[in-house]
Design a protein around this motif. Structure first.
Motif, PDB file in Angstrom:
ATOM      1  N   GLN A  74       7.548   5.669  -4.834  1.00 47.88           N
ATOM      2  CA  GLN A  74       8.383   4.694  -3.615  1.00 47.88           C
ATOM      3  C   GLN A  74       9.073   5.469  -2.034  1.00 47.88           C
ATOM      4  O   GLN A  74       8.975   4.106  -1.625  1.00 47.88           O
ATOM      5  N   LEU A 113       5.887   5.108  -0.526  1.00 47.02           N
ATOM      6  CA  LEU A 113       6.208   3.732   0.304  1.00 47.02           C
ATOM      7  C   LEU A 113       7.730   3.336   1.331  1.00 47.02           C
ATOM      8  O   LEU A 113       6.863   2.249   2.127  1.00 47.02           O
ATOM      9  N   ASN A 114       8.501   4.071   0.596  1.00 43.96           N
ATOM     10  CA  ASN A 114       9.662   2.993   1.725  1.00 43.96           C
ATOM     11  C   ASN A 114       9.846   3.693   2.743  1.00 43.96           C
ATOM     12  O   ASN A 114       9.988   3.398   3.652  1.00 43.96           O
ATOM     13  N   LEU A 168      10.261  -2.367  -0.617  1.00 42.53           N
ATOM     14  CA  LEU A 168      10.823  -1.574   0.368  1.00 42.53           C
ATOM     15  C   LEU A 168      11.939  -1.215   1.643  1.00 42.53           C
ATOM     16  O   LEU A 168      11.610   0.120   1.822  1.00 42.53           O
TER      17      LEU A 168
END
Length: 97
Positions: free
Chosen positions: A7, A10-11, A67
């Protein structure tokens, strides 16, 4: 790799891609301003409106997809708007308006 690490990656990727798009818009506007010599051209205004709308929709999608934090998204849009305002001011100063 944990789901938290994924995560986080992705951010970071979302922020980087959005920043690249913001930079491309800024460059496009700079080139237009140099070539058109006026910001009051209808074509210039239409391109600017379209680019800003598209960018804000990209940011909105990233926020809705989780995101990007909403605050970060607003910062990206505000920063681009601020840079464009500086470009407007520079053109006005250059053209003596």
């Amino acid at each position: 790799m944990t789901s938290f690490d994924l995560q986080e990656q992705l951010n970071i990727k979302a922020i980087n891609l959005l920043q690249e798009d913001a930079d491309k818009i800024q460059k496009l506007i700079e080139v237009q301003m140099e070539n058109l010599a006026t910001r009051y051209c209808p074509l210039y205004e239409e391109v600017l409106d379209t680019q800003m709308y598209g960018f804000s929709k990209e940011v909105d999608f990233a926020v809705r997809a989780g995101l990007l934090a909403e605050y970060t998204g607003k910062q990206l849009v505000s920063e681009l708007e601020r840079k464009l305002a500086i470009l407007y001011e520079a053109l006005n100063t250059k053209s003596g308006l």
